[in-house]
Design an enzyme around this catalytic site. Structure first.
Site, short mmCIF file in Angstrom:
data_model
loop_
_atom_site.label_atom_id
_atom_site.label_comp_id
_atom_site.label_asym_id
_atom_site.label_seq_id
_atom_site.Cartn_x
_atom_site.Cartn_y
_atom_site.Cartn_z
N HIS A 12 45.49 49.94 44.84
CA HIS A 12 44.89 49.41 43.60
C HIS A 12 45.90 48.47 42.97
O HIS A 12 46.85 48.89 42.33
CB HIS A 12 44.56 50.57 42.65
CG HIS A 12 43.84 50.13 41.41
ND1 HIS A 12 42.68 50.72 40.98
CD2 HIS A 12 44.12 49.15 40.51
CE1 HIS A 12 42.27 50.12 39.86
NE2 HIS A 12 43.14 49.17 39.55
N HIS A 14 46.58 44.57 40.92
CA HIS A 14 46.12 43.36 40.23
C HIS A 14 47.13 42.24 40.49
O HIS A 14 48.29 42.36 40.09
CB HIS A 14 46.00 43.60 38.72
CG HIS A 14 44.97 44.63 38.39
ND1 HIS A 14 43.64 44.33 38.22
CD2 HIS A 14 45.07 45.98 38.25
CE1 HIS A 14 42.97 45.44 37.97
NE2 HIS A 14 43.81 46.46 37.98
N LYS A 95 34.44 47.08 43.58
CA LYS A 95 35.00 47.71 42.37
C LYS A 95 34.01 47.65 41.23
O LYS A 95 33.53 46.57 40.86
CB LYS A 95 36.29 46.99 41.97
CG LYS A 95 36.92 47.45 40.67
CD LYS A 95 37.62 48.79 40.81
CE LYS A 95 38.18 49.29 39.47
NZ LYS A 95 39.35 48.55 39.03
N HIS A 134 36.42 52.22 37.93
CA HIS A 134 37.26 52.44 36.75
C HIS A 134 36.44 53.36 35.84
O HIS A 134 35.53 52.90 35.16
CB HIS A 134 37.57 51.11 36.06
CG HIS A 134 38.41 51.26 34.82
ND1 HIS A 134 39.58 50.54 34.63
CD2 HIS A 134 38.27 52.04 33.73
CE1 HIS A 134 40.11 50.90 33.46
NE2 HIS A 134 39.33 51.79 32.89
N HIS A 168 42.80 55.21 39.53
CA HIS A 168 43.88 55.52 38.56
C HIS A 168 43.53 56.70 37.65
O HIS A 168 43.45 56.56 36.44
CB HIS A 168 44.26 54.29 37.73
CG HIS A 168 43.13 53.45 37.22
ND1 HIS A 168 42.11 53.97 36.46
CD2 HIS A 168 42.84 52.13 37.37
CE1 HIS A 168 41.26 53.01 36.16
NE2 HIS A 168 41.68 51.89 36.71
N ASP A 240 47.99 50.27 40.30
CA ASP A 240 47.36 49.62 39.14
C ASP A 240 48.37 48.73 38.44
O ASP A 240 48.30 48.53 37.22
CB ASP A 240 46.75 50.65 38.17
CG ASP A 240 45.75 50.01 37.21
OD1 ASP A 240 45.26 48.90 37.50
OD2 ASP A 240 45.48 50.61 36.16
ZN LIG Z 1 43.19 48.41 37.64
#
Ligand SMILES: [Zn+2]
Length: 336
Positions: A12, A14, A95, A134, A168, A240
């Site tokens: 995960h 970004h 996602k 999420h 997460h 994350d």
């Molecule tokens: Zn994230």
């Protein structure tokens, strides 16, 4: 004592876009063998063309690094089976963001009526595309994830052939849900294994530890630590890691996200040692479990760590990492 981790994966991540991408992508590509790349750009990554062009921009940013990008698509309940078939080979997962819940998620899902999601989720089940979620409601900030657990359970029971990754996770309620449904899995970050809300806001406010979902109570952290340290087969590491420029973090409207990718493997080695957990479990948490859950075969990469102080830089570009100017007890000394 040296530790060797084979093909560490960040499930995960970004990487953002533009100049930020150029700063952060090489840092992940250096020590990880691959990562699941989240699609919350502006506009979101929601077409085949957008996936392919984002993947190309990432590969340009990392140069000739030995690193695999596992791409994701931004979930929309309007995706047809025909569309998903056309994009299947370009993506690893899809996602789902509830609308407006985190950075760039305004176009996300606002209701979780099974009938509205059925066509797309059935198609994903048939095509074996995992759904990453999420999981937070719009409720009180400390309760958002626990309130979302019934949605996870509803989706898991209505779509038993769909692999659902609770992303997460931060609460004991999510940990408990793991063992209730065969098709529920989870990623866990580094920071949620270490901090609680006290570290964010219990003393002086720590903007670089502010993230969504926010860090919770000690008993939540204990539940996460237990499954991570024992390498529960349904959990895997997902950093994350979510970079923002320093002025967006040290601001009267602080952006959510902790930047951990350049320190994560080292700090996890320290964490497992501090808790007397076997190194085989660190290998499982950092790679083997993810390989089994996603049915992937990562590129080979060996990361060798030594117990030697790693003084974390104060910033990478204009991004401040977790443990900036602080010391981690393990350093990466070789990568093969
Ligand atoms: Zn994230």
């Amino acid at each position: 004592m040296n530790i060797t981790i084979k093909s560490p994966l960040d499930m995960h991540l970004h990487l953002r876009d533009g100049d930020m991408l150029k700063v952060v992508a090489p840092l992940s590509a250096k020590s990880f063998a691959g990562a699941v790349i989240m699609p919350n750009l502006v506009p979101p990554v929601d077409t085949k063309e957008a996936v392919v062009s984002y993947k190309n921009r990432i590969e340009e940013a990392i140069g000739d690094s030995n690193f695999k990008t596992y791409m994701t698509l931004f979930f929309k309940p309007t995706y047809t089976k025909e569309f998903l078939e056309s994009v299947r080979d370009d993506i690893t997962a899809i996602k789902l963001y509830p609308a407006g819940i985190t950075t760039n998620s305004e176009g996300g899902v606002s209701g979780f009526e099974i009938d509205d999601l059925r066509e797309t989720l059935n198609a994903m089940s048939e095509l074996n595309i995992p759904l990453c979620i999420h999981g937070e409601t719009n409720g009180f900030v400390m309760d958002r994830e626990a309130e979302f657990v019934p949605v996870y359970e509803k989706l898991a029971s209505n779509f038993p052939n769909l692999k659902i990754i609770m992303e997460h996770i931060t609460t004991k309620e999510s940990v408990e849900a793991l063992d209730k449904f065969e098709n529920l899995y989870a990623t866990i970050t580094l920071h949620h294994l270490i901090i609680t809300l006290d570290d964010v806001a219990g003393g002086m406010l720590e903007p670089h530890l502010f993230c969504k979902p926010i860090a919770k109570r000690p008993e939540d952290r204990e539940a996460l630590l237990k499954v991570a340290l024992e390498a529960h087969p349904k959990v895997m590491f997902g950093s994350d890691s979510a970079p923002h420029p320093q002025d967006a973090k040290e601001s009267s409207h602080c952006s959510a996200g902790v930047f951990t990718s350049p320190i994560a493997i080292e700090r996890l080695a320290q964490l497992f040692e501090d808790n007397n957990a076997p190194i085989e479990n660190l290998q499982k948490f950092l790679s083997d479990n993810a390989q089994a859950i996603y049915n992937i075969n990562p590129i080979s990469k060996e990361v060798i760590l030594e117990k030697r102080d790693f003084i974390v830089p104060s910033s990478y570009g204009d991004v401040v990492p977790m443990y900036a100017d602080d010391k981690i007890l393990y350093s990466i000394t070789d990568i093969k």
